[in-house]
Design a protein around this motif. Structure first.
Motif, PDB file in Angstrom:
ATOM      1  N   THR A 242      -6.460   9.153  10.506  1.00 36.74           N
ATOM      2  CA  THR A 242      -5.941   8.250   9.475  1.00 36.74           C
ATOM      3  C   THR A 242      -4.469   8.955   9.260  1.00 36.74           C
ATOM      4  O   THR A 242      -5.147   9.903   8.741  1.00 36.74           O
ATOM      5  CB  THR A 242      -6.256   6.648   9.505  1.00 36.74           C
ATOM      6  N   THR A 243      -3.431   8.101   8.429  1.00 35.48           N
ATOM      7  CA  THR A 243      -2.583   8.561   7.620  1.00 35.48           C
ATOM      8  C   THR A 243      -3.329   7.806   5.894  1.00 35.48           C
ATOM      9  O   THR A 243      -3.869   6.828   5.738  1.00 35.48           O
ATOM     10  CB  THR A 243      -1.455   8.385   7.759  1.00 35.48           C
ATOM     11  N   LEU A 244      -2.788   8.533   5.030  1.00 31.72           N
ATOM     12  CA  LEU A 244      -2.896   7.931   3.746  1.00 31.72           C
ATOM     13  C   LEU A 244      -3.245   6.777   3.607  1.00 31.72           C
ATOM     14  O   LEU A 244      -3.487   6.501   3.062  1.00 31.72           O
ATOM     15  CB  LEU A 244      -2.830   8.999   3.185  1.00 31.72           C
ATOM     16  N   SER A 245      -1.176   6.284   3.827  1.00 34.20           N
ATOM     17  CA  SER A 245      -0.742   4.869   3.635  1.00 34.20           C
ATOM     18  C   SER A 245      -1.797   4.317   4.632  1.00 34.20           C
ATOM     19  O   SER A 245      -2.066   3.128   4.267  1.00 34.20           O
ATOM     20  CB  SER A 245       0.213   5.067   3.829  1.00 34.20           C
ATOM     21  N   VAL A 246      -2.510   4.045   5.673  1.00 29.83           N
ATOM     22  CA  VAL A 246      -3.071   3.586   6.489  1.00 29.83           C
ATOM     23  C   VAL A 246      -4.413   2.660   6.181  1.00 29.83           C
ATOM     24  O   VAL A 246      -4.986   1.967   5.814  1.00 29.83           O
ATOM     25  CB  VAL A 246      -3.063   4.206   7.724  1.00 29.83           C
ATOM     26  N   ALA A 247      -5.231   4.493   5.469  1.00 34.97           N
ATOM     27  CA  ALA A 247      -6.122   4.046   4.908  1.00 34.97           C
ATOM     28  C   ALA A 247      -6.668   3.663   3.026  1.00 34.97           C
ATOM     29  O   ALA A 247      -7.277   2.696   3.444  1.00 34.97           O
ATOM     30  CB  ALA A 247      -6.667   5.745   4.798  1.00 34.97           C
ATOM     31  N   VAL A 248      -5.259   3.931   2.931  1.00 36.52           N
ATOM     32  CA  VAL A 248      -4.838   2.802   1.548  1.00 36.52           C
ATOM     33  C   VAL A 248      -5.326   1.606   1.377  1.00 36.52           C
ATOM     34  O   VAL A 248      -5.653   0.781   1.047  1.00 36.52           O
ATOM     35  CB  VAL A 248      -4.189   3.507   0.310  1.00 36.52           C
ATOM     36  N   SER A 249      -4.370   1.496   2.831  1.00 37.44           N
ATOM     37  CA  SER A 249      -4.505   0.018   3.094  1.00 37.44           C
ATOM     38  C   SER A 249      -5.455  -0.867   3.456  1.00 37.44           C
ATOM     39  O   SER A 249      -6.149  -1.692   3.036  1.00 37.44           O
ATOM     40  CB  SER A 249      -2.983  -0.560   4.390  1.00 37.44           C
ATOM     41  N   ARG A 250      -6.260  -0.557   4.269  1.00 35.59           N
ATOM     42  CA  ARG A 250      -7.401  -0.691   5.011  1.00 35.59           C
ATOM     43  C   ARG A 250      -8.527  -1.253   3.795  1.00 35.59           C
ATOM     44  O   ARG A 250      -9.092  -2.116   3.826  1.00 35.59           O
ATOM     45  CB  ARG A 250      -8.020   0.073   5.789  1.00 35.59           C
ATOM     46  N   PHE A 251      -8.131   0.024   2.891  1.00 34.95           N
ATOM     47  CA  PHE A 251      -9.385   0.112   1.585  1.00 34.95           C
ATOM     48  C   PHE A 251      -8.964  -1.377   0.818  1.00 34.95           C
ATOM     49  O   PHE A 251      -9.725  -2.172   0.432  1.00 34.95           O
ATOM     50  CB  PHE A 251      -9.081   0.874   0.615  1.00 34.95           C
TER      51      PHE A 251
ATOM     52  N   ALA B   3       0.626  -1.231   0.251  1.00 39.38           N
ATOM     53  CA  ALA B   3      -0.060   0.100  -0.034  1.00 39.38           C
ATOM     54  C   ALA B   3       0.743   1.426  -0.192  1.00 39.38           C
ATOM     55  O   ALA B   3       1.683   1.537   0.584  1.00 39.38           O
ATOM     56  CB  ALA B   3      -0.937   0.079   1.343  1.00 39.38           C
ATOM     57  N   GLY B   4       0.414   1.895  -0.838  1.00 35.99           N
ATOM     58  CA  GLY B   4       1.384   3.548  -0.767  1.00 35.99           C
ATOM     59  C   GLY B   4       0.038   4.629  -1.473  1.00 35.99           C
ATOM     60  O   GLY B   4      -1.111   3.870  -0.822  1.00 35.99           O
ATOM     61  N   HIS B   5       0.833   5.634  -2.064  1.00 34.99           N
ATOM     62  CA  HIS B   5      -0.380   6.773  -2.216  1.00 34.99           C
ATOM     63  C   HIS B   5      -0.688   6.781  -2.753  1.00 34.99           C
ATOM     64  O   HIS B   5      -1.571   7.168  -3.247  1.00 34.99           O
ATOM     65  CB  HIS B   5       0.618   7.881  -2.384  1.00 34.99           C
ATOM     66  N   THR B   6      -1.139   5.350  -3.875  1.00 40.55           N
ATOM     67  CA  THR B   6      -1.342   5.046  -5.252  1.00 40.55           C
ATOM     68  C   THR B   6      -1.840   3.937  -5.776  1.00 40.55           C
ATOM     69  O   THR B   6      -1.608   2.874  -4.831  1.00 40.55           O
ATOM     70  CB  THR B   6      -0.217   5.505  -6.462  1.00 40.55           C
ATOM     71  N   THR B   7      -2.763   3.536  -5.949  1.00 40.39           N
ATOM     72  CA  THR B   7      -4.079   2.036  -5.533  1.00 40.39           C
ATOM     73  C   THR B   7      -4.317   2.144  -6.893  1.00 40.39           C
ATOM     74  O   THR B   7      -4.661   3.198  -7.603  1.00 40.39           O
ATOM     75  CB  THR B   7      -5.201   2.268  -4.275  1.00 40.39           C
ATOM     76  N   ALA B   8      -5.609   1.332  -6.774  1.00 41.03           N
ATOM     77  CA  ALA B   8      -6.188   0.897  -7.970  1.00 41.03           C
ATOM     78  C   ALA B   8      -7.458   0.288  -7.804  1.00 41.03           C
ATOM     79  O   ALA B   8      -7.714  -0.322  -6.591  1.00 41.03           O
ATOM     80  CB  ALA B   8      -5.121  -0.184  -8.578  1.00 41.03           C
ATOM     81  N   LEU B   9      -8.043   0.519  -8.531  1.00 35.82           N
ATOM     82  CA  LEU B   9      -9.841  -0.504  -7.982  1.00 35.82           C
ATOM     83  C   LEU B   9     -10.344  -1.078  -9.327  1.00 35.82           C
ATOM     84  O   LEU B   9     -10.332  -0.873 -10.326  1.00 35.82           O
ATOM     85  CB  LEU B   9     -10.458   0.538  -7.479  1.00 35.82           C
ATOM     86  N   GLY B  10     -11.769  -1.569  -9.153  1.00 38.99           N
ATOM     87  CA  GLY B  10     -13.027  -2.292  -9.948  1.00 38.99           C
ATOM     88  C   GLY B  10     -11.565  -3.335 -11.324  1.00 38.99           C
ATOM     89  O   GLY B  10     -11.090  -3.953 -10.346  1.00 38.99           O
ATOM     90  N   ASP B  11     -11.655  -3.376 -12.325  1.00 37.40           N
ATOM     91  CA  ASP B  11     -11.109  -4.128 -12.762  1.00 37.40           C
ATOM     92  C   ASP B  11      -9.356  -4.288 -12.691  1.00 37.40           C
ATOM     93  O   ASP B  11      -9.062  -5.136 -13.430  1.00 37.40           O
ATOM     94  CB  ASP B  11     -12.049  -4.276 -14.454  1.00 37.40           C
ATOM     95  N   ALA B  12      -9.562  -2.722 -12.822  1.00 36.92           N
ATOM     96  CA  ALA B  12      -7.846  -3.181 -12.845  1.00 36.92           C
ATOM     97  C   ALA B  12      -6.598  -4.443 -11.548  1.00 36.92           C
ATOM     98  O   ALA B  12      -5.583  -4.798 -11.902  1.00 36.92           O
ATOM     99  CB  ALA B  12      -7.490  -1.165 -12.374  1.00 36.92           C
TER     100      ALA B  12
END
Length: 190
Positions: free
Chosen positions: A132-141, A89-98
């Motif tokens: 929460t921090t951005l990286s923790v939020a993305v990691s949980r997501f 997890a970082g500041h960038t993520t992907a979603l959906g079919d990706a």
């Protein structure tokens, strides 16, 4: 789209049929990928006749514009949650079919992407509230998305297995016998 004349072929003005066939991987199926137009339509008609499809169904295929008949291969993502979004997890993520591409038979791709987007927004709202921090939020997501994607892909692949099971002589007989019964039950329930 209506303002782009080159894209107007996607606009339907009357009754339209969208049909498809799904075949298991095999040398026979691989041969269809290089066939186009009327040759592909005729090859599909031959294969469906061999499997006992009704003439009414075959008529839809026979009347299809040969220039619009195409064969393609699709791949679905792994159904195992640990295989989805396997990056840190970082500041960038992907979603959906990706992340969790569903087969076209599932009818779940857009809905999954919307659920992913809503989940990401929920987690990012926690960052904005400074809880929460951005990286923790993305990691949980991503952890939630992997689980949700795994469940959706498992359901979608059940449909694929059912469709592929009908591409057998026994599957054709069973489908031909059970679908009229299911249709009659559905009419009675209404």
């Amino acid at each position: 789209m209506l303002d782009a004349p080159g894209l107007r072929v996607a606009v339907t003005t009357g009754p339209s049929y969208i049909w498809g066939a799904m075949f298991p991987e095999s040398p026979r199926t691989d041969l269809l990928r290089d066939v186009t137009g009327s040759a592909l339509r005729d090859a599909l008609l031959t294969r469906f006749r061999q499997h006992g499809w009704s003439e009414r169904s075959l008529e839809v295929i026979a009347r299809a514009d040969a220039a619009r008949v195409a064969a393609f291969r699709f791949n679905a993502a792994s159904i195992r949650a640990r295989d989805l979004a396997p990056w840190p997890a970082g500041h960038t993520t992907a979603l959906g079919d990706a992340v969790h591409a569903t087969p076209p038979t599932a009818g779940m791709g857009a809905g999954a992407a919307i659920l992913d987007a809503a989940g990401l927004v929920d987690h990012l709202c926690g960052v904005r509230a400074a809880t929460t921090t951005l990286s923790v939020a993305v990691s949980r997501f991503e952890a939630e998305m992997r689980l949700r994607g795994s469940v959706m892909l498992t359901l979608a692949m059940k449909t694929v297995r059912l469709i592929l099971a009908t591409d057998t002589r026994l599957g054709t007989v069973l489908t031909g016998g059970t679908l009229p019964v299911l249709a009659a039950v559905n009419r009675v329930r209404r």
